[in-house]
Enzyme design. Structure first.
Site, PDB file in Angstrom:
ATOM      1  N   LYS A 208       0.834  -1.207   0.000  1.00  0.00           N
ATOM      2  CA  LYS A 208       0.000   0.000   0.000  1.00  0.00           C
ATOM      3  C   LYS A 208       0.866   1.254   0.000  1.00  0.00           C
ATOM      4  CE  LYS A 208      -3.377   2.427   2.801  1.00  0.00           C
ATOM      5  NZ  LYS A 208      -4.302   2.420   3.939  1.00  0.00           N
ATOM      6  N   GLU A 214      10.546  -4.626   4.431  1.00  0.00           N
ATOM      7  CA  GLU A 214      10.620  -6.050   4.065  1.00  0.00           C
ATOM      8  C   GLU A 214      10.314  -6.228   2.569  1.00  0.00           C
ATOM      9  OE1 GLU A 214       8.977  -4.797   6.604  1.00  0.00           O
ATOM     10  OE2 GLU A 214       9.313  -6.003   8.417  1.00  0.00           O
ATOM     11  N   GLY A 270      -4.816  -1.616   5.120  1.00  0.00           N
ATOM     12  CA  GLY A 270      -4.023  -2.768   4.662  1.00  0.00           C
ATOM     13  C   GLY A 270      -4.721  -4.095   4.925  1.00  0.00           C
ATOM     14  N   ARG A 271      -5.232  -4.270   6.126  1.00  0.00           N
ATOM     15  CA  ARG A 271      -5.842  -5.566   6.477  1.00  0.00           C
ATOM     16  C   ARG A 271      -7.237  -5.721   5.890  1.00  0.00           C
ATOM     17  NH1 ARG A 271      -4.732  -2.285  10.552  1.00  0.00           N
ATOM     18  NH2 ARG A 271      -6.366  -1.424  11.874  1.00  0.00           N
ATOM     19  N   GLU A 356      -4.821  -6.575  14.826  1.00  0.00           N
ATOM     20  CA  GLU A 356      -4.288  -5.272  14.452  1.00  0.00           C
ATOM     21  C   GLU A 356      -5.394  -4.207  14.555  1.00  0.00           C
ATOM     22  OE1 GLU A 356      -2.534  -4.154  10.412  1.00  0.00           O
ATOM     23  OE2 GLU A 356      -0.714  -4.511  11.543  1.00  0.00           O
ATOM     24  N   HIS A 387      -5.794 -33.240  18.040  1.00  0.00           N
ATOM     25  CA  HIS A 387      -4.721 -34.133  18.479  1.00  0.00           C
ATOM     26  C   HIS A 387      -3.547 -33.353  19.049  1.00  0.00           C
ATOM     27  CE1 HIS A 387      -6.666 -37.719  16.865  1.00  0.00           C
ATOM     28  NE2 HIS A 387      -7.152 -36.864  15.980  1.00  0.00           N
ATOM     29  N   LYS A 511       9.477  -0.989  14.063  1.00  0.00           N
ATOM     30  CA  LYS A 511      10.070  -0.662  12.756  1.00  0.00           C
ATOM     31  C   LYS A 511      11.198   0.349  12.924  1.00  0.00           C
ATOM     32  CE  LYS A 511       5.811  -0.883  10.002  1.00  0.00           C
ATOM     33  NZ  LYS A 511       4.918  -0.126   9.139  1.00  0.00           N
TER      34      LYS A 511
HETATM   35  O1  LIG Z   1       1.063  -2.720   2.193  1.00  0.00           O
HETATM   36  P1  LIG Z   1       2.173  -2.109   2.994  1.00  0.00           P
HETATM   37  O2  LIG Z   1       2.139  -0.624   2.979  1.00  0.00           O
HETATM   38  O3  LIG Z   1       3.503  -2.646   2.544  1.00  0.00           O
HETATM   39  O4  LIG Z   1       1.960  -2.545   4.489  1.00  0.00           O
HETATM   40  C1  LIG Z   1       2.035  -3.858   4.894  1.00  0.00           C
HETATM   41  C2  LIG Z   1       1.625  -4.028   6.341  1.00  0.00           C
HETATM   42  O5  LIG Z   1       2.591  -3.424   7.166  1.00  0.00           O
HETATM   43  C3  LIG Z   1       2.274  -2.498   8.167  1.00  0.00           C
HETATM   44  O6  LIG Z   1       3.286  -2.494   9.107  1.00  0.00           O
HETATM   45  C4  LIG Z   1       0.924  -2.610   8.811  1.00  0.00           C
HETATM   46  O7  LIG Z   1       0.997  -3.009  10.152  1.00  0.00           O
HETATM   47  C5  LIG Z   1      -0.025  -3.527   8.096  1.00  0.00           C
HETATM   48  O8  LIG Z   1      -1.329  -3.088   8.358  1.00  0.00           O
HETATM   49  C6  LIG Z   1       0.225  -3.545   6.623  1.00  0.00           C
HETATM   50  O9  LIG Z   1      -0.701  -4.393   6.008  1.00  0.00           O
END
Ligand SMILES: O=P(O)(O)OC[C@H]1O[C@H](O)[C@H](O)[C@@H](O)[C@@H]1O
Length: 548
Positions: A208, A214, A270-271, A356, A387, A511
């Site tokens: 986003k 990462e 994002g979620r 989140e 199990h 972060k």
């Molecule tokens: O889609 P991006 O901007 O790369 O974000 C990826 C993810 O990282 C963040 O740290 C948020 O905690 C998430 O809500 C998000 O989905």
């Protein structure tokens, strides 16, 4: 500042506290006293039949919970969300994932602009691209067709498509290989591409913000891998990289052509983004028509949530049940236990959605909450869990409300012999719901001739609440319905708890610190302000790294 009374001082809250204090009933008694319970405590939405009869509730409990929902104006906030108001106050954003599945003719405005045409324009472009990849018309740099699709993203830019790809495997183009890379651990990308031919591989960089370290790190490494495999020709990137993002500037800055970018908008969290452009890898896998069916499924539950009366509003009911356990029975967690192999990543997806969103400890005004908020969400497919950890659910000391999810039909492509296993799978679901609710009394154990000293060990207290969600089969639409059900359940809980379910400030500190610590690991740089414990760990790491 709102002048509403604090949640725990509301009369509807204290009425629930009193009701809880007087609560003595066992599910055995509740069923014995009310023969209509199993029929009455069922709510239907779309293809989902949601049985909540095995919950620790009576009609009185439900009406007290409904009064709490009314007092906290859950439906008022719901309407504000659907209208596109900026209910994510700490980020000053609208929350409009529901617009992602709105029909073409719908009008949903953000700041006076209808966002629906833009949504459908991107869906159409995605559909066109997906079809070109699926048909082989879109080729790689050397003219070979694409056979592998690698989605690089993390959090909401990974979990949705990765989960849905597993769920909908029977609907996927089996001749294409899909991989999902999220972890900054280089091993993730290594394992994802080691057996792939770069000439036949398409990378979808999903982010986003397009600033997530990462994802950018993995995308950079993927580009090097590609170029190394294709003789270093920079222009190869355009045939092998597309981006899904809200940030065109960063995408082009990374070297991905704006023509190869599929956009979404800041009013998609994002979620909550997997039915936006973030779903491109899934759309390539299942095709645009199936993707539209998935969106239709989301929409069925959106419409239900928006219009169904409170008593039969499924997300409202599920949200309130969670509040009943979390706030009045001190339940700390909520288990989601699918009886479907295809739903193996479903709970992991829900972890981000729920934890989140509702893992917050200040209210919308920034005041500390003195009530419990979001639960720990966990679980894996049910039979495997039986199990492993079900022992604790049955006989441990913790109250763990659980959702059991199952389907009447196995997927069509199984052999007859494997299809025949389905009844056994579902027998396990029903048996667990029964055992958890009703248990086994000491008398019943004794009647089996069990030696007296063994009786306590073999007794099951029961009274463990479960909600059973059944559907005929696991289709794209049903998946959309399930996800929207949980999205809105999470919404309801955040509304009652008076928290902002749509920000995620809690992920920021780690972060920032990672960026600060990294030079200490790579170059041994002094990191000012490092605490003693972390400094010692960093020193130990460097020593271990350097000793041969
Ligand atoms: O889609 P991006 O901007 O790369 O974000 C990826 C993810 O990282 C963040 O740290 C948020 O905690 C998430 O809500 C998000 O989905």
């Amino acid at each position: 500042m709102s002048d509403a009374p604090k949640l725990t001082r509301r009369p509807q809250w204290t009425a629930l506290e009193d009701h809880r204090a007087a609560w003595r009933d066992h599910l055995r008694d509740l069923f014995a006293a009310d023969p209509g319970r199993a029929e009455r405590y069922v709510v239907r939405v779309g293809d989902l039949r949601i049985d909540y009869s095995k919950n620790l509730v009576t009609d009185e409990t439900l009406s007290l919970l409904q009064e709490l929902a009314a007092a906290t104006d859950v439906f008022g906030l719901r309407d504000a969300m659907f209208r596109g108001e900026r209910i994510n106050t700490t980020e000053n954003r609208a929350v409009l994932h529901t617009a992602l599945r709105a029909p073409r003719e719908a009008v949903i405005e953000v700041d006076g602009e209808n966002v629906v045409p833009g949504v459908h324009a991107v869906l159409d472009r995605m559909g066109d691209f997906a079809n070109r990849v699926r048909s082989g018309e879109w080729t790689g740099h050397t003219g070979r067709r694409i056979r592998n699709v690698v989605n690089i993203g993390i959090g909401g830019s990974d979990l949705g498509p990765a989960m849905a790809y597993e769920v909908l495997r029977p609907y996927t183009a089996r001749e294409l290989t899909f991989r999902f890379v999220s972890n900054v651990d280089g091993a993730d990308l290594h394992e994802a591409v080691r057996d792939l031919d770069p000439a036949e591989t398409l990378f979808i960089v999903a982010s986003k913000t397009f600033t997530t370290i990462e994802t950018i790190t993995n995308a950079t490494s993927a580009r090097s891998w590609l170029l190394a495999g294709l003789g270093g020709e920079e222009k190869a990137v355009a045939r092998h990289f597309v981006a899904l993002s809200t940030n065109a500037e960063k995408v082009t800055g990374f070297g991905i052509d704006a023509d190869n970018m599929f956009e979404f908008w800041d009013w998609v969290g994002g979620r909550y983004s997997f039915d936006s452009a973030i779903g491109l890898s899934l759309m390539i896998a299942i095709g645009p028509d199936r993707f539209r069916e998935l969106l239709d499924g989301f929409r069925v539950v959106d419409e239900h949530f928006r219009t169904a009366p409170a008593e039969s509003n499924a997300p409202l009911l599920l949200g309130l049940l969670g509040i009943w356990y979390g706030n009045f029975f001190d339940a700390q967690s909520h288990a989601v236990l699918p009886y479907s192999h295809y739903l193996s990543k479903f709970t992991a997806y829900l972890q981000q959605l729920d934890m989140e969103s509702n893992g917050k400890s200040v209210d919308r005004d920034g005041d500390p909450v003195d009530w419990q908020t979001g639960p720990v969400v966990w679980g894996t497919p049910g039979t495997n869990g039986q199990h492993a950890y079900y022992q604790l659910i049955h006989q441990g000391t913790k109250l763990i409300p659980a959702d059991l999810i199952g389907f009447a039909r196995p997927v069509a492509e199984l052999s007859d012999e494997l299809k025949a296993q389905h009844d056994l799978l579902m027998a396990n679901l029903f048996a667990q719901g029964q055992a958890l609710a009703f248990g086994k009394t000491a008398e019943e154990v004794r009647a089996e001739g069990v030696a007296e000293e063994q009786v306590p060990h073999r007794t099951f207290r029961g009274n463990h609440p479960t909600t059973t969600i059944l559907a005929r089969e696991l289709t794209p639409s049903v998946l959309g319905q399930l996800i929207a059900l949980y999205e809105h359940k999470v919404f309801v809980q955040g509304a009652v708890w008076n928290i902002d379910s749509f920000d995620q400030w809690g992920v920021e500190l780690g972060k920032v610190l990672a960026k600060r610590v990294e030079p200490a690991l790579t170059e041994g740089a002094e990191v000012p302000g490092l605490d003693a414990s972390t400094a010692a760990l960093v020193a130990a790491y460097r020593e271990l790294k350097e000793v041969h």
